[in-house]
Design a protein around this motif. Structure first.
Motif, mmCIF file in Angstrom:
data_model
loop_
_atom_site.group_PDB
_atom_site.id
_atom_site.type_symbol
_atom_site.label_atom_id
_atom_site.label_comp_id
_atom_site.label_asym_id
_atom_site.label_seq_id
_atom_site.Cartn_x
_atom_site.Cartn_y
_atom_site.Cartn_z
ATOM 1 N N ALA A 1 0.869 -1.173 0.000
ATOM 2 C CA ALA A 1 0.000 0.000 0.000
ATOM 3 C C ALA A 1 0.908 1.226 0.000
ATOM 4 N N GLU A 2 0.657 2.147 -0.909
ATOM 5 C CA GLU A 2 1.455 3.368 -1.009
ATOM 6 C C GLU A 2 0.668 4.549 -0.469
ATOM 7 N N THR A 3 1.378 5.404 0.281
ATOM 8 C CA THR A 3 0.784 6.625 0.808
ATOM 9 C C THR A 3 1.698 7.789 0.444
ATOM 10 N N PRO A 4 1.165 8.837 -0.163
ATOM 11 C CA PRO A 4 1.999 10.014 -0.431
ATOM 12 C C PRO A 4 2.570 10.562 0.876
ATOM 13 N N ILE A 5 3.766 11.096 0.803
ATOM 14 C CA ILE A 5 4.466 11.560 2.003
ATOM 15 C C ILE A 5 3.669 12.620 2.758
ATOM 16 N N ALA A 6 2.975 13.506 2.060
ATOM 17 C CA ALA A 6 2.195 14.557 2.727
ATOM 18 C C ALA A 6 1.060 13.948 3.544
ATOM 19 N N ASP A 7 0.396 12.939 3.006
ATOM 20 C CA ASP A 7 -0.688 12.279 3.741
ATOM 21 C C ASP A 7 -0.151 11.549 4.963
ATOM 22 N N TYR A 8 0.989 10.872 4.810
ATOM 23 C CA TYR A 8 1.575 10.155 5.945
ATOM 24 C C TYR A 8 2.015 11.143 7.024
ATOM 25 N N ARG A 9 2.585 12.268 6.610
ATOM 26 C CA ARG A 9 3.032 13.288 7.568
ATOM 27 C C ARG A 9 1.848 13.780 8.407
ATOM 28 N N ARG A 10 0.695 13.991 7.758
ATOM 29 C CA ARG A 10 -0.498 14.423 8.504
ATOM 30 C C ARG A 10 -0.951 13.339 9.471
ATOM 31 N N ALA A 11 -0.948 12.097 9.025
ATOM 32 C CA ALA A 11 -1.399 10.992 9.875
ATOM 33 C C ALA A 11 -0.457 10.771 11.052
ATOM 34 N N VAL A 12 0.841 10.899 10.816
ATOM 35 C CA VAL A 12 1.806 10.644 11.880
ATOM 36 C C VAL A 12 1.757 11.739 12.946
ATOM 37 N N SER A 13 1.259 12.916 12.589
ATOM 38 C CA SER A 13 1.181 14.010 13.561
ATOM 39 C C SER A 13 0.228 13.681 14.711
ATOM 40 N N ARG A 14 -0.647 12.705 14.509
ATOM 41 C CA ARG A 14 -1.599 12.313 15.561
ATOM 42 C C ARG A 14 -1.154 11.056 16.307
ATOM 43 N N ARG A 15 0.038 10.565 16.016
ATOM 44 C CA ARG A 15 0.529 9.340 16.640
ATOM 45 C C ARG A 15 1.421 9.671 17.834
ATOM 46 N N SER A 16 2.007 8.670 18.423
ATOM 47 C CA SER A 16 2.827 8.857 19.625
ATOM 48 C C SER A 16 4.078 9.678 19.329
ATOM 49 N N ARG A 17 4.660 10.189 20.385
ATOM 50 C CA ARG A 17 5.875 10.996 20.246
ATOM 51 C C ARG A 17 6.997 10.176 19.620
ATOM 52 N N LEU A 18 7.127 8.919 19.983
ATOM 53 C CA LEU A 18 8.167 8.055 19.436
ATOM 54 C C LEU A 18 8.004 7.876 17.924
ATOM 55 N N VAL A 19 6.787 7.670 17.467
ATOM 56 C CA VAL A 19 6.526 7.505 16.032
ATOM 57 C C VAL A 19 6.860 8.795 15.290
ATOM 58 N N ARG A 20 6.458 9.933 15.853
ATOM 59 C CA ARG A 20 6.765 11.220 15.222
ATOM 60 C C ARG A 20 8.274 11.465 15.166
ATOM 61 N N LEU A 21 8.970 11.125 16.246
ATOM 62 C CA LEU A 21 10.415 11.305 16.296
ATOM 63 C C LEU A 21 11.119 10.405 15.280
ATOM 64 N N ARG A 22 10.717 9.152 15.207
ATOM 65 C CA ARG A 22 11.297 8.209 14.254
ATOM 66 C C ARG A 22 11.112 8.714 12.818
ATOM 67 N N PHE A 23 9.925 9.239 12.527
ATOM 68 C CA PHE A 23 9.649 9.768 11.187
ATOM 69 C C PHE A 23 10.494 11.012 10.910
ATOM 70 N N ALA A 24 10.613 11.900 11.880
ATOM 71 C CA ALA A 24 11.399 13.123 11.705
ATOM 72 C C ALA A 24 12.874 12.793 11.454
ATOM 73 N N VAL A 25 13.410 11.825 12.184
ATOM 74 C CA VAL A 25 14.805 11.426 11.988
ATOM 75 C C VAL A 25 14.990 10.826 10.599
ATOM 76 N N ALA A 26 14.068 9.977 10.173
ATOM 77 C CA ALA A 26 14.160 9.373 8.842
ATOM 78 C C ALA A 26 14.090 10.445 7.756
ATOM 79 N N GLU A 27 13.200 11.422 7.914
ATOM 80 C CA GLU A 27 13.119 12.513 6.931
ATOM 81 C C GLU A 27 14.415 13.309 6.885
ATOM 82 N N ASP A 28 15.024 13.552 8.049
ATOM 83 C CA ASP A 28 16.293 14.276 8.103
ATOM 84 C C ASP A 28 17.398 13.485 7.405
ATOM 85 N N LEU A 29 17.443 12.174 7.621
ATOM 86 C CA LEU A 29 18.446 11.342 6.965
ATOM 87 C C LEU A 29 18.260 11.331 5.445
#
Length: 89
Positions: A53-81
């Protein structure tokens, strides 16, 4: 091999999550700055194709904003990398 066949650049792909289940393993993979893939790999039956299943990055970014702090942090680090890897090319 499977991700490459889907056009994923492995230099900028990061596993965000992995859920081992009884019948399959589920991976959430950041594919550069384009999309997030949720890949279900069946266990046991080598002939069964993975489902994706594919999700555009903008949609995933919106969805992850409502998840736990750890999930948001993991996503932010991956985006930075991804950003750093893109700049070094």
């Amino acid at each position: 091999m499977f991700l490459r066949s889907r056009g994923v650049d492995l230099a900028t792909a990061f596993v965000l999550d992995w859920i081992p289940e009884q019948g399959e393993d589920i991976y959430t993979v950041l594919d550069g700055d384009l999309r997030v893939l949720v890949v279900e790999l069946p266990r046991g039956d080598g002939d069964a194709p993975p489902s994706v299943a594919e999700t555009p990055i903008a949609d995933y970014r919106r969805a992850v904003s409502r998840r736990s702090r750890l999930v948001r942090l993991r996503f932010a680090v991956a985006e930075d990398l991804v950003s750093r890897a893109s700049q070094s090319e």
